[in-house]
Motif scaffolding. Structure first.
Motif, PDB file in Angstrom:
ATOM      1  N   LYS A  96      18.871 -20.533 -64.128  1.00  0.00           N
ATOM      2  CA  LYS A  96      19.452 -21.090 -63.236  1.00  0.00           C
ATOM      3  C   LYS A  96      21.356 -21.032 -63.400  1.00  0.00           C
ATOM      4  O   LYS A  96      21.599 -21.081 -64.170  1.00  0.00           O
ATOM      5  N   MET A 125      12.752 -23.739 -65.155  1.00  0.00           N
ATOM      6  CA  MET A 125      11.387 -24.067 -65.898  1.00  0.00           C
ATOM      7  C   MET A 125      10.205 -25.698 -65.419  1.00  0.00           C
ATOM      8  O   MET A 125       9.676 -25.399 -65.670  1.00  0.00           O
ATOM      9  N   HIS A 154      17.691 -37.751 -64.513  1.00  0.00           N
ATOM     10  CA  HIS A 154      17.845 -37.058 -64.975  1.00  0.00           C
ATOM     11  C   HIS A 154      19.170 -37.396 -65.818  1.00  0.00           C
ATOM     12  O   HIS A 154      20.750 -37.607 -65.646  1.00  0.00           O
ATOM     13  N   ASN A 156      21.118 -36.674 -69.948  1.00  0.00           N
ATOM     14  CA  ASN A 156      21.026 -36.236 -71.285  1.00  0.00           C
ATOM     15  C   ASN A 156      22.032 -37.615 -71.767  1.00  0.00           C
ATOM     16  O   ASN A 156      22.494 -37.919 -71.461  1.00  0.00           O
ATOM     17  N   PHE A 163      32.542 -30.657 -69.888  1.00  0.00           N
ATOM     18  CA  PHE A 163      31.270 -30.243 -68.749  1.00  0.00           C
ATOM     19  C   PHE A 163      31.532 -31.415 -67.715  1.00  0.00           C
ATOM     20  O   PHE A 163      31.998 -32.725 -68.026  1.00  0.00           O
ATOM     21  N   ASP A 171      25.214 -27.822 -62.356  1.00  0.00           N
ATOM     22  CA  ASP A 171      24.439 -27.593 -63.412  1.00  0.00           C
ATOM     23  C   ASP A 171      23.386 -28.055 -63.872  1.00  0.00           C
ATOM     24  O   ASP A 171      22.295 -28.411 -64.608  1.00  0.00           O
ATOM     25  N   THR A 172      23.134 -29.320 -63.663  1.00  0.00           N
ATOM     26  CA  THR A 172      22.675 -30.572 -63.815  1.00  0.00           C
ATOM     27  C   THR A 172      21.601 -30.982 -62.711  1.00  0.00           C
ATOM     28  O   THR A 172      20.055 -30.844 -62.424  1.00  0.00           O
ATOM     29  N   HIS A 175      18.740 -28.363 -61.259  1.00  0.00           N
ATOM     30  CA  HIS A 175      17.084 -28.348 -61.635  1.00  0.00           C
ATOM     31  C   HIS A 175      16.207 -29.647 -61.087  1.00  0.00           C
ATOM     32  O   HIS A 175      15.065 -29.798 -60.231  1.00  0.00           O
ATOM     33  N   TYR A 234      17.431 -37.294 -73.902  1.00  0.00           N
ATOM     34  CA  TYR A 234      16.950 -36.636 -72.831  1.00  0.00           C
ATOM     35  C   TYR A 234      15.319 -36.603 -71.967  1.00  0.00           C
ATOM     36  O   TYR A 234      14.550 -37.077 -72.211  1.00  0.00           O
ATOM     37  N   PHE A 259      17.325 -30.801 -73.838  1.00  0.00           N
ATOM     38  CA  PHE A 259      16.220 -29.705 -73.168  1.00  0.00           C
ATOM     39  C   PHE A 259      15.028 -29.131 -73.603  1.00  0.00           C
ATOM     40  O   PHE A 259      14.568 -28.937 -72.765  1.00  0.00           O
ATOM     41  N   TYR A 267       9.392 -23.678 -70.914  1.00  0.00           N
ATOM     42  CA  TYR A 267       9.862 -22.244 -71.488  1.00  0.00           C
ATOM     43  C   TYR A 267       8.306 -21.621 -71.881  1.00  0.00           C
ATOM     44  O   TYR A 267       8.285 -19.947 -71.276  1.00  0.00           O
TER      45      TYR A 267
HETATM   46  C1  ISE Z   1      21.599 -27.956 -68.863  1.00  0.00           C
HETATM   47  O1  ISE Z   1      22.832 -27.095 -67.935  1.00  0.00           O
HETATM   48  C2  ISE Z   1      20.654 -27.099 -68.013  1.00  0.00           C
HETATM   49  O2  ISE Z   1      20.006 -25.694 -67.548  1.00  0.00           O
HETATM   50  C3  ISE Z   1      19.055 -27.729 -69.083  1.00  0.00           C
HETATM   51  O3  ISE Z   1      17.694 -27.616 -68.072  1.00  0.00           O
HETATM   52  C4  ISE Z   1      19.655 -29.823 -67.638  1.00  0.00           C
HETATM   53  O4  ISE Z   1      18.305 -30.114 -68.537  1.00  0.00           O
HETATM   54  C5  ISE Z   1      20.276 -29.632 -68.560  1.00  0.00           C
HETATM   55  O5  ISE Z   1      20.394 -31.503 -67.961  1.00  0.00           O
HETATM   56  C6  ISE Z   1      22.063 -28.741 -68.179  1.00  0.00           C
HETATM   57  O6  ISE Z   1      23.054 -28.981 -67.963  1.00  0.00           O
END
Ligand code: ISE
Length: 332
Positions: A96, A125, A154, A156, A163, A171-172, A175, A234, A259, A267
């Motif tokens: 992604k 995933m 979500h 991190n 970022f 990116d976050t 998902h 996480y 992650f 995965y």
């Molecule tokens: C990261 O870019 C990802 O793709 C991880 O799967 C995601 O959980 C993470 O928070 C993102 O920063």
């Protein structure tokens, strides 16, 4: 038959996929590795005993010894590489996001529709995580009645330098978008973003945390919290509230720090399932339509954040090719 896989990208995710394919997916063999930085590709190939190394990903895609391709290079390269896989008629698992913009994702979608068969899977995933699979089965079974609200958390522990605010959405939150679309079986139609005061741990100017509110087709509301400097771990949460009950995602204890630990099983199953589908049938993971829908929803959320206004998510008609997605079954 052993599926010979070429992996593009020797960074964090490319390395994870190469190691997983080599150690845990007996039906596959890593046949080639590529990276624009040749040293990285060579180091990774050497680690798992692969002899074929490219610095040009297009050569890897067109290598007759490569049956299928994993793309784990930077997002800006995805459109070109996925289109090249479609042209070569090779199944592709693309990390992604499917492409850097909704327009680029649409090009990929249109190319696959023109081809008339599904070769693209997007690397969302979470769909292969045992906890999410269990929630999906129970929801589909009607255990909590029709859903009215969804909460997706979500967090991190930290993120790399650079970022920024936009990446927290694209990116976050991307998902969470895919996970709730899949769980609910609905498209998201509108996005609004709230930005609480930023944590003192955020880089200067970065809005963290963020709360993204999505409305879905039948009026249910999805609340996504993205907090990428949560420090303690996480931590991924999901709760769906239905008319007669509620379902929550199991949260592992202790809370993992990254992650790759949290989704290690996902995965493996993601790659196993993808490789198994290559022998016949559509891939069971997220499709090019799902990748396009997730990018479009995130672009709308980004517009909502920058304008301060609720923003519609306009997907257009879903092509027939994606009408009957293959159901994902629990890992045997
Ligand atoms: C990261 O870019 C990802 O793709 C991880 O799967 C995601 O959980 C993470 O928070 C993102 O920063």
């Amino acid at each position: 038959m052993t599926v010979k896989v070429g992996v593009i990208g020797a960074g964090l995710m490319g390395t994870t996929h190469v190691r997983t394919l080599s150690a845990a997916v007996p039906a596959a063999e890593v046949a080639a590795v590529s990276d624009a930085v040749s040293d990285s590709a060579e180091r990774l190939a050497r680690e798992v005993g692969v002899e074929t190394v490219y610095s040009d990903a297009l050569e890897l895609i067109n290598d007759p010894a490569v049956d299928a391709v994993v793309i784990a290079s930077p997002a800006g390269t995805h459109e070109q590489f996925v289109l090249a896989c479609l042209e070569a008629g090779k199944p592709v698992l693309c990390e992604k996001p499917l492409a850097a913009t909704p327009e680029a994702a649409r090009h990929v979608l249109e190319a696959e529709v023109a081809l008339g068969r599904r070769l693209v899977q997007v690397g969302f995933m979470r769909r292969f995580d045992p906890g999410y699979i269990d929630m999906k089965a129970r929801l589909d079974h009607g255990e909590i009645g029709p859903p009215v609200l969804a909460y997706s958390t979500h967090r991190n522990a930290s993120v790399p330098a650079g970022f920024g605010t936009e990446m927290i959405i694209k990116d976050t939150v991307v998902h969470d978008v895919d996970a709730v679309r899949w769980l609910l079986g609905q498209e998201l139609v509108r996005a609004t973003v709230l930005t609480p005061r930023s944590t003192s741990q955020a880089a200067p100017g970065v809005r963290d945390p963020q709360v993204v509110l999505f409305e879905a087709e039948d009026g249910l509301v999805v609340h996504v919290e993205a907090f990428v400097n949560a420090r303690y771990g996480y931590d991924i949460g999901c709760e769906i509230v239905g008319e007669s009950g509620t379902l929550s995602l199991e949260r592992p204890e202790p809370v993992p720090m990254g992650f790759r630990d949290r989704f290690a099983a996902a995965y493996v199953y993601e790659l196993e399932s993808w490789v198994a589908a290559i022998a016949g049938g559509d891939p069971a993971g997220a499709s090019a339509w799902d990748g396009y829908a997730a990018s479009t929803a995130c672009e709308a959320a980004w517009q909502a954040l920058t304008t301060g206004r609720a923003t519609d998510i306009a997907l257009g008609q879903k092509p027939d090719l994606y009408a009957n997605p293959k159901p994902l079954v629990a890992h045997p």
